[in-house]
Design a protein around this motif. Structure first.
Motif, PDB file in Angstrom:
ATOM      1  N   SER A 184       0.937  -1.258  -0.119  1.00  0.00           N
ATOM      2  CA  SER A 184      -0.211   0.180  -0.064  1.00  0.00           C
ATOM      3  C   SER A 184       0.935   1.065  -0.085  1.00  0.00           C
ATOM      4  O   SER A 184       1.548   1.551   1.123  1.00  0.00           O
ATOM      5  CB  SER A 184      -0.910   0.023   1.235  1.00  0.00           C
TER       6      SER A 184
ATOM      7  N   SER B 298       0.088   4.403  -0.564  1.00  0.00           N
ATOM      8  CA  SER B 298      -0.508   5.557   0.330  1.00  0.00           C
ATOM      9  C   SER B 298      -0.423   5.238   1.901  1.00  0.00           C
ATOM     10  O   SER B 298      -0.398   6.463   2.738  1.00  0.00           O
ATOM     11  CB  SER B 298      -2.061   5.673  -0.116  1.00  0.00           C
ATOM     12  N   LYS B 299      -0.187   4.094   2.365  1.00  0.00           N
ATOM     13  CA  LYS B 299      -0.089   3.912   3.831  1.00  0.00           C
ATOM     14  C   LYS B 299       1.395   3.928   4.108  1.00  0.00           C
ATOM     15  O   LYS B 299       2.003   3.811   5.178  1.00  0.00           O
ATOM     16  CB  LYS B 299      -0.680   2.555   4.158  1.00  0.00           C
ATOM     17  N   GLY B 300       2.396   4.084   3.186  1.00  0.00           N
ATOM     18  CA  GLY B 300       3.739   3.995   3.179  1.00  0.00           C
ATOM     19  C   GLY B 300       4.410   2.961   3.729  1.00  0.00           C
ATOM     20  O   GLY B 300       5.439   2.743   3.968  1.00  0.00           O
ATOM     21  N   GLU B 301       4.002   1.698   3.186  1.00  0.00           N
ATOM     22  CA  GLU B 301       4.503   0.225   3.378  1.00  0.00           C
ATOM     23  C   GLU B 301       5.786   0.219   2.602  1.00  0.00           C
ATOM     24  O   GLU B 301       6.517  -0.760   2.914  1.00  0.00           O
ATOM     25  CB  GLU B 301       3.358  -0.856   2.857  1.00  0.00           C
TER      26      GLU B 301
ATOM     27  N   GLN C  54       8.896   0.302   4.557  1.00  0.00           N
ATOM     28  CA  GLN C  54       9.104  -0.555   5.790  1.00  0.00           C
ATOM     29  C   GLN C  54      10.582  -1.117   5.720  1.00  0.00           C
ATOM     30  O   GLN C  54      10.940  -1.354   4.683  1.00  0.00           O
ATOM     31  CB  GLN C  54       8.042  -1.606   5.938  1.00  0.00           C
TER      32      GLN C  54
ATOM     33  N   GLU D 226      -1.980  13.499   4.523  1.00  0.00           N
ATOM     34  CA  GLU D 226      -0.922  12.621   4.878  1.00  0.00           C
ATOM     35  C   GLU D 226      -0.491  11.887   3.747  1.00  0.00           C
ATOM     36  O   GLU D 226       0.724  11.331   3.701  1.00  0.00           O
ATOM     37  CB  GLU D 226      -1.564  11.733   6.160  1.00  0.00           C
ATOM     38  N   GLU D 227      -1.574  11.316   3.009  1.00  0.00           N
ATOM     39  CA  GLU D 227      -1.101  10.567   1.909  1.00  0.00           C
ATOM     40  C   GLU D 227      -0.250  11.138   0.792  1.00  0.00           C
ATOM     41  O   GLU D 227       0.607  10.591   0.193  1.00  0.00           O
ATOM     42  CB  GLU D 227      -2.661  10.031   1.037  1.00  0.00           C
TER      43      GLU D 227
ATOM     44  N   VAL E 104       3.164  11.128   2.209  1.00  0.00           N
ATOM     45  CA  VAL E 104       3.741   9.850   1.966  1.00  0.00           C
ATOM     46  C   VAL E 104       4.134   9.662   0.515  1.00  0.00           C
ATOM     47  O   VAL E 104       5.261   9.207   0.109  1.00  0.00           O
ATOM     48  CB  VAL E 104       2.659   8.703   2.271  1.00  0.00           C
TER      49      VAL E 104
END
Length: 229
Positions: free
Chosen positions: A32, A34-37, A40, A218-219, A222
């Motif tokens: 994802s 938009s979630k910044g995965e 990781q 936020e999206e 990111v």
């Protein structure tokens, strides 16, 4: 078995399309954006540029430890060599395919991405940028249209050159282009669209340039606000 780290962007769809065309066994690990995965640590160990797609080949030729590959052009070349599919082995023909693969990753993709960004995602209009990138994408479409004037596919038989380019023609409207202005390109595009592997690849896929709702701050941060850190 190929593990594909995937989001449904043009670059991600390139690799899925190759895997569907060749029948190489694979499974998808969704990322994802938009979630910044993509930031990781486990993903960065595979793709240090924090971009999809990336793959892990859990059964590399000759055995041994899994092989990781990032960057869509490198992935296509790796998979073509691994499978012996969709890239010629003859030196001249192979070079021709690689020329057009690198043409896509160095030109069509980046310019299409910028055109799409400023036409769809920019928080306010930037007329110069919209005009600059829309014109450059039009020029690149013209290059491809002329290339396809007397041939069915981009470089000899159907190859990773076609697979690399097709997903970047799919969002032509978001890039400010009308396919009927490029009749050879349009004919090629319709032929690729009709292939069963293409239809499987795009089944249920929404355009990355057609978000269901405006991006949150936020999206947006990111996706577009990353700096050197």
């Amino acid at each position: 078995m190929i593990e594909l780290y995937f989001a449904a962007t043009p670059n991600g769809l390139k690799i899925k399309l190759f895997l569907e065309e060749t029948g190489l066994p694979y499974f998808i690990t969704p990322v994802s954006l938009s979630k910044g995965e993509q930031f990781q640590p486990a993903f960065l160990a595979i793709s240090p540029n924090n971009k999809i797609p990336a793959i892990v080949d859990h059964a590399p030729a000759g055995g041994g430890a899994p092989i990781t590959v990032f960057e869509s052009g490198a992935i296509l070349q790796y998979l073509a060599e691994k499978s012996g599919r969709l890239m010629p082995t003859d030196g001249r023909d192979r070079l021709e395919v690689l020329e057009w693969l690198y043409w896509q990753v160095g030109g069509l993709g980046p310019m299409g991405g910028q055109a799409g960004h400023f036409r769809v995602y920019a928080p306010e209009p930037v007329p110069y940028a919209v005009d600059r990138y829309t014109r450059e994408v039009s020029r690149l479409y013209g290059v491809l249209d002329r290339r396809l004037a007397n041939r069915e596919f981009i470089a000899g038989a159907f190859s990773i050159a076609d697979i690399a380019c097709y997903p970047w023609i799919v969002p032509h409207e978001a890039h400010g282009q009308t396919l009927s202005d490029f009749p050879n390109l349009e004919r090629w595009f319709m032929a690729i669209s009709a292939r069963p592997a293409t239809q499987r690849t795009y089944e249920g896929v929404e355009s990355s340039y057609a978000p269901k709702q405006p991006l949150s701050e936020e999206e947006r941060r990111v996706l577009f606000g990353q700096g050197k850190r």
